[in-house]
Scaffold this motif. Structure first.
Motif, PDB file in Angstrom:
ATOM      1  N   TYR A  48      20.583   7.266 -17.004  1.00  0.00           N
ATOM      2  CA  TYR A  48      19.850   8.388 -16.289  1.00  0.00           C
ATOM      3  C   TYR A  48      20.158   8.532 -14.848  1.00  0.00           C
ATOM      4  N   PHE A  49      20.059   7.527 -13.917  1.00  0.00           N
ATOM      5  CA  PHE A  49      20.466   7.594 -12.739  1.00  0.00           C
ATOM      6  C   PHE A  49      22.043   8.433 -12.487  1.00  0.00           C
ATOM      7  N   ILE A  50      22.866   7.798 -13.294  1.00  0.00           N
ATOM      8  CA  ILE A  50      24.237   8.319 -13.286  1.00  0.00           C
ATOM      9  C   ILE A  50      24.163   9.919 -13.615  1.00  0.00           C
ATOM     10  N   ALA A  51      23.554  10.181 -14.755  1.00  0.00           N
ATOM     11  CA  ALA A  51      23.622  11.286 -15.252  1.00  0.00           C
ATOM     12  C   ALA A  51      22.810  12.360 -14.320  1.00  0.00           C
ATOM     13  N   ASN A  52      22.002  11.944 -13.298  1.00  0.00           N
ATOM     14  CA  ASN A  52      21.499  12.906 -12.554  1.00  0.00           C
ATOM     15  C   ASN A  52      21.893  12.504 -11.098  1.00  0.00           C
ATOM     16  N   LYS A  53      23.119  11.916 -10.876  1.00  0.00           N
ATOM     17  CA  LYS A  53      23.632  11.479  -9.531  1.00  0.00           C
ATOM     18  C   LYS A  53      23.446  12.864  -8.673  1.00  0.00           C
ATOM     19  N   GLY A  54      22.841  12.763  -7.371  1.00  0.00           N
ATOM     20  CA  GLY A  54      22.764  13.767  -6.513  1.00  0.00           C
ATOM     21  C   GLY A  54      21.630  14.404  -6.532  1.00  0.00           C
ATOM     22  N   LYS A  55      20.601  14.237  -7.446  1.00  0.00           N
ATOM     23  CA  LYS A  55      19.420  14.921  -7.492  1.00  0.00           C
ATOM     24  C   LYS A  55      18.457  13.772  -7.252  1.00  0.00           C
ATOM     25  N   VAL A  56      17.168  14.534  -6.568  1.00  0.00           N
ATOM     26  CA  VAL A  56      16.109  13.547  -6.622  1.00  0.00           C
ATOM     27  C   VAL A  56      15.270  13.700  -7.792  1.00  0.00           C
ATOM     28  N   ILE A  57      14.955  12.474  -8.120  1.00  0.00           N
ATOM     29  CA  ILE A  57      14.223  12.346  -9.601  1.00  0.00           C
ATOM     30  C   ILE A  57      12.841  11.658  -9.190  1.00  0.00           C
ATOM     31  N   SER A  58      11.913  12.283  -9.619  1.00  0.00           N
ATOM     32  CA  SER A  58      10.363  12.013  -9.280  1.00  0.00           C
ATOM     33  C   SER A  58      10.162  10.654 -10.306  1.00  0.00           C
ATOM     34  N   LYS A  59       9.158  10.079 -10.111  1.00  0.00           N
ATOM     35  CA  LYS A  59       8.661   8.795 -10.750  1.00  0.00           C
ATOM     36  C   LYS A  59       8.184   9.010 -12.088  1.00  0.00           C
ATOM     37  N   ASN A  60       7.557  10.390 -12.130  1.00  0.00           N
ATOM     38  CA  ASN A  60       7.156  10.753 -13.410  1.00  0.00           C
ATOM     39  C   ASN A  60       8.226  11.200 -14.431  1.00  0.00           C
ATOM     40  N   ALA A  61       9.219  11.709 -13.982  1.00  0.00           N
ATOM     41  CA  ALA A  61      10.500  11.984 -14.570  1.00  0.00           C
ATOM     42  C   ALA A  61      11.179  11.020 -15.299  1.00  0.00           C
ATOM     43  N   ILE A  62      11.295   9.741 -14.395  1.00  0.00           N
ATOM     44  CA  ILE A  62      11.859   8.638 -14.844  1.00  0.00           C
ATOM     45  C   ILE A  62      11.093   7.850 -16.024  1.00  0.00           C
ATOM     46  N   ALA A  63       9.836   7.774 -15.806  1.00  0.00           N
ATOM     47  CA  ALA A  63       8.754   7.177 -16.678  1.00  0.00           C
ATOM     48  C   ALA A  63       8.898   8.013 -17.897  1.00  0.00           C
ATOM     49  N   GLU A  64       8.768   9.342 -17.744  1.00  0.00           N
ATOM     50  CA  GLU A  64       8.778  10.234 -19.080  1.00  0.00           C
ATOM     51  C   GLU A  64      10.105  10.074 -19.927  1.00  0.00           C
ATOM     52  N   HIS A  65      11.148  10.126 -19.158  1.00  0.00           N
ATOM     53  CA  HIS A  65      12.482   9.840 -19.735  1.00  0.00           C
ATOM     54  C   HIS A  65      12.596   8.316 -20.575  1.00  0.00           C
ATOM     55  N   LEU A  66      12.160   7.344 -19.767  1.00  0.00           N
ATOM     56  CA  LEU A  66      12.330   6.086 -20.137  1.00  0.00           C
ATOM     57  C   LEU A  66      11.153   5.729 -21.385  1.00  0.00           C
ATOM     58  N   TRP A  67      10.212   5.871 -20.971  1.00  0.00           N
ATOM     59  CA  TRP A  67       8.863   5.483 -21.578  1.00  0.00           C
ATOM     60  C   TRP A  67       8.173   6.297 -22.653  1.00  0.00           C
ATOM     61  N   GLY A  68       8.588   7.333 -22.440  1.00  0.00           N
ATOM     62  CA  GLY A  68       7.881   8.580 -23.362  1.00  0.00           C
ATOM     63  C   GLY A  68       6.434   8.498 -23.250  1.00  0.00           C
ATOM     64  N   ASP A  69       5.655   8.605 -24.425  1.00  0.00           N
ATOM     65  CA  ASP A  69       4.305   8.600 -24.506  1.00  0.00           C
ATOM     66  C   ASP A  69       3.740   7.175 -23.977  1.00  0.00           C
ATOM     67  N   GLU A  70       4.483   6.118 -24.009  1.00  0.00           N
ATOM     68  CA  GLU A  70       3.908   4.981 -23.352  1.00  0.00           C
ATOM     69  C   GLU A  70       3.444   5.060 -22.040  1.00  0.00           C
ATOM     70  N   MET A  71       3.981   5.767 -21.328  1.00  0.00           N
ATOM     71  CA  MET A  71       3.998   5.788 -19.857  1.00  0.00           C
ATOM     72  C   MET A  71       2.334   6.286 -19.512  1.00  0.00           C
ATOM     73  N   ASP A  72       1.708   7.018 -20.719  1.00  0.00           N
ATOM     74  CA  ASP A  72       0.333   7.259 -20.335  1.00  0.00           C
ATOM     75  C   ASP A  72      -0.580   6.329 -20.260  1.00  0.00           C
ATOM     76  N   MET A  73      -0.230   5.202 -20.830  1.00  0.00           N
ATOM     77  CA  MET A  73      -0.896   3.869 -20.875  1.00  0.00           C
ATOM     78  C   MET A  73      -1.088   3.158 -19.423  1.00  0.00           C
ATOM     79  N   HIS A  74      -0.293   3.684 -18.594  1.00  0.00           N
ATOM     80  CA  HIS A  74      -0.132   2.930 -17.147  1.00  0.00           C
ATOM     81  C   HIS A  74      -0.917   3.843 -16.475  1.00  0.00           C
ATOM     82  N   ASP A  75      -1.901   3.148 -15.287  1.00  0.00           N
ATOM     83  CA  ASP A  75      -2.552   3.960 -14.365  1.00  0.00           C
ATOM     84  C   ASP A  75      -1.889   4.287 -13.093  1.00  0.00           C
TER      85      ASP A  75
END
Length: 87
Positions: A48-75
Motif C-alpha cells: 500500500y505504501f509503495i503503491a501510494n509513494k509520494g502521497k500523504v496517506i491518512s491513518k483512516n485511509a490506511i486503516a480502511e484499506h488494511l482492516w476494512g470493516d474491522e477498523m470500526d471496532m477500534h476507538d
C-alpha cells in the motif's frame, strides 16, 4: 491494487522499489537480497505504501484499506502503528 500491479510488475511478477524486491505471487520480500519475513498486514501495508509513494496517506485511509470493516471496532488508530514500529 490490481491496476497498480499490472503497471508496476515486470514479466516475472517482481516489484522492485529501491532496495526492496517483492515477489507478488510468492508473497516474499527481500531487502538488499536478504529475505525478510512479514506478517500479512505488514506485507499488505508495504504494498500500500509503495503503491501510494509520494502521497500523504491518512491513518483512516490506511486503516480502511488494511482492516476494512474491522477498523470500526477500534476507538483510535494506534493499531496501525504496531506493524510499523515492530520493524
Amino acid at each position: 491494487m490490481a491496476v497498480y500491479r499490472r503497471k508496476a510488475l515486470n514479466t516475472n511478477n517482481k516489484l522492485i522499489f529501491n532496495e526492496i524486491t517483492i515477489d507478488v505471487q510468492g508473497r516474499t520480500v527481500e531487502v538488499n537480497e536478504t529475505s525478510i519475513i512479514l506478517t500479512r498486514k505488514e506485507y499488505d501495508m508495504l504494498l500500500y505504501f509503495i503503491a501510494n509513494k509520494g502521497k500523504v496517506i491518512s491513518k483512516n485511509a490506511i486503516a480502511e484499506h488494511l482492516w476494512g470493516d474491522e477498523m470500526d471496532m477500534h476507538d483510535n488508530f494506534d493499531f496501525i502503528y504496531t506493524p510499523i514500529k515492530n520493524r
